[in-house]
Design a protein around this motif. Structure first.
Motif, PDB file in Angstrom:
ATOM      1  N   SER A 159       0.828  -1.208   0.000  1.00  0.00           N
ATOM      2  CA  SER A 159       0.000   0.000   0.000  1.00  0.00           C
ATOM      3  C   SER A 159       0.862   1.257   0.000  1.00  0.00           C
ATOM      4  O   SER A 159       0.602   2.208  -0.744  1.00  0.00           O
ATOM      5  CB  SER A 159      -0.929   0.014   1.222  1.00  0.00           C
ATOM      6  N   MET A 160       1.899   1.263   0.828  1.00  0.00           N
ATOM      7  CA  MET A 160       2.760   2.440   0.916  1.00  0.00           C
ATOM      8  C   MET A 160       3.542   2.672  -0.368  1.00  0.00           C
ATOM      9  O   MET A 160       3.769   3.819  -0.768  1.00  0.00           O
ATOM     10  CB  MET A 160       3.714   2.312   2.109  1.00  0.00           C
ATOM     11  N   GLU A 161       3.949   1.595  -1.028  1.00  0.00           N
ATOM     12  CA  GLU A 161       4.632   1.748  -2.320  1.00  0.00           C
ATOM     13  C   GLU A 161       3.718   2.438  -3.326  1.00  0.00           C
ATOM     14  O   GLU A 161       4.140   3.343  -4.062  1.00  0.00           O
ATOM     15  CB  GLU A 161       5.063   0.378  -2.851  1.00  0.00           C
ATOM     16  N   LYS A 162       2.450   2.033  -3.369  1.00  0.00           N
ATOM     17  CA  LYS A 162       1.488   2.638  -4.286  1.00  0.00           C
ATOM     18  C   LYS A 162       1.246   4.107  -3.944  1.00  0.00           C
ATOM     19  O   LYS A 162       1.197   4.973  -4.824  1.00  0.00           O
ATOM     20  CB  LYS A 162       0.160   1.876  -4.241  1.00  0.00           C
ATOM     21  N   ILE A 163       1.074   4.387  -2.654  1.00  0.00           N
ATOM     22  CA  ILE A 163       0.793   5.756  -2.232  1.00  0.00           C
ATOM     23  C   ILE A 163       1.993   6.663  -2.500  1.00  0.00           C
ATOM     24  O   ILE A 163       1.841   7.791  -2.984  1.00  0.00           O
ATOM     25  CB  ILE A 163       0.391   5.797  -0.735  1.00  0.00           C
ATOM     26  N   ASN A 164       3.176   6.180  -2.192  1.00  0.00           N
ATOM     27  CA  ASN A 164       4.382   6.985  -2.435  1.00  0.00           C
ATOM     28  C   ASN A 164       4.583   7.257  -3.929  1.00  0.00           C
ATOM     29  O   ASN A 164       4.995   8.360  -4.318  1.00  0.00           O
ATOM     30  CB  ASN A 164       5.614   6.286  -1.849  1.00  0.00           C
ATOM     31  N   HIS A 165       4.266   6.259  -4.747  1.00  0.00           N
ATOM     32  CA  HIS A 165       4.362   6.458  -6.197  1.00  0.00           C
ATOM     33  C   HIS A 165       3.318   7.488  -6.653  1.00  0.00           C
ATOM     34  O   HIS A 165       3.602   8.349  -7.501  1.00  0.00           O
ATOM     35  CB  HIS A 165       4.149   5.124  -6.910  1.00  0.00           C
ATOM     36  N   PHE A 166       2.129   7.405  -6.073  1.00  0.00           N
ATOM     37  CA  PHE A 166       1.059   8.368  -6.371  1.00  0.00           C
ATOM     38  C   PHE A 166       1.501   9.788  -6.002  1.00  0.00           C
ATOM     39  O   PHE A 166       1.339  10.732  -6.780  1.00  0.00           O
ATOM     40  CB  PHE A 166      -0.206   7.976  -5.599  1.00  0.00           C
ATOM     41  N   ILE A 167       2.067   9.938  -4.809  1.00  0.00           N
ATOM     42  CA  ILE A 167       2.535  11.247  -4.338  1.00  0.00           C
ATOM     43  C   ILE A 167       3.616  11.794  -5.265  1.00  0.00           C
ATOM     44  O   ILE A 167       3.618  12.981  -5.620  1.00  0.00           O
ATOM     45  CB  ILE A 167       3.059  11.139  -2.895  1.00  0.00           C
ATOM     46  N   GLU A 168       4.512  10.914  -5.683  1.00  0.00           N
ATOM     47  CA  GLU A 168       5.583  11.331  -6.589  1.00  0.00           C
ATOM     48  C   GLU A 168       5.021  11.795  -7.930  1.00  0.00           C
ATOM     49  O   GLU A 168       5.430  12.831  -8.472  1.00  0.00           O
ATOM     50  CB  GLU A 168       6.551  10.165  -6.806  1.00  0.00           C
TER      51      GLU A 168
END
Length: 266
Positions: A183-192
């Protein structure tokens, strides 16, 4: 956010949506377009709608706001709402809802569901009269797949105009579980991808929340964090998005806060 469309059946639910539209209009200098649909070609019903609209314009909270009124005759109510939205180039449709989901000849309730699910316009649904008119915090509930990037600009613009903090919320459930790391990988990619940065003045936080269902997770998170508005996307195709479309419908029915539903482009 210069053009706001508010369909009305002159009920207290529609009035709650109209009052919320007035709150937005006063801050954003918007024009409110008020629509009512007459379900027959009877002249007496048309005349009554004219009288009811004139009476509606006397509400105190509409003072000093530019208002345009429209009466549509006959046809499917959902279609007439979308037709009017296209004509006035609405930036947002605001609808009241009393949670009815039966097939009945009413303007709100089941027709709110139809507009939310089928319209190409963003829809803000107000279930109850909002006593505390403010937008300091917005939850963006998502799976943070690449499709989420297609609609986040609308949430971000909304937040920027009201200086609101965005809560990036991912809800885990027993039937749709995802490890925290994933989940955090997806969210961090989204934020980026969105270029979000506190250094640039972006106000946001990341939240992972577990509950028995998606809608309960969103609702409970909002209660615990005193959120002012919920935002999520609707889509017609992939399994996850079909599930989340159901979530958005349930939130419209049960939410104590305004729910912003945004159609995900194909």
């Amino acid at each position: 956010m210069k053009s706001l469309l508010v369909p009305t059946d002159f009920s207290k639910y529609a009035e709650a949506a109209l009052e919320y539209a007035a709150f937005i209009a006063k801050i954003r200098k918007s024009t409110i377009h008020i629509l009512t649909v007459v379900r027959s070609t009877d002249e007496a019903e048309y005349k009554k709608a004219e009288v009811d609209l004139k009476q509606l314009l006397k509400l105190d909270f509409l003072a000093n706001i530019k208002i345009e009124t429209y009466i549509k005759i006959d046809g499917q109510i959902c279609d007439k709402i979308v037709e009017c939205a296209e004509e006035v180039e609405a930036d947002l449709i605001l609808m009241g809802s009393h949670g009815t989901s039966t097939v009945s000849d009413i303007l709100l309730g089941s027709n709110t569901d139809r507009v939310v699910r089928k319209s190409e316009f963003s829809v803000l649904t107000i279930k109850h009269k909002v006593s505390d008119m403010k937008i300091d915090s917005i939850v963006f509930a998502s799976d943070f797949s690449p499709e989420s990037n297609r609609i986040f600009s609308i949430v971000r613009t909304f937040a920027d105009k009201f200086d609101a903090k965005i809560h990036l919320l991912k809800v885990n459930t027993p039937t749709h579980f995802e490890p925290t790391r994933v989940s955090m990988e997806k969210i961090n990619h989204f934020i980026e991808n969105e270029g979000l940065s506190p250094i640039s003045g972006d106000k946001y936080r990341v939240a992972l929340y577990s509950d028995s269902t998606q809608e309960l997770g969103i609702l409970n998170y909002c209660i615990e964090n005193e959120i002012d508005m919920m935002a999520l996307g609707t889509h017609k195709h992939s399994f996850w998005q079909l599930m989340f479309e159901s979530t958005s419908k349930n939130l419209v029915t049960h939410s104590f806060r305004p729910v912003l539903t945004i159609p995900i482009p194909e």
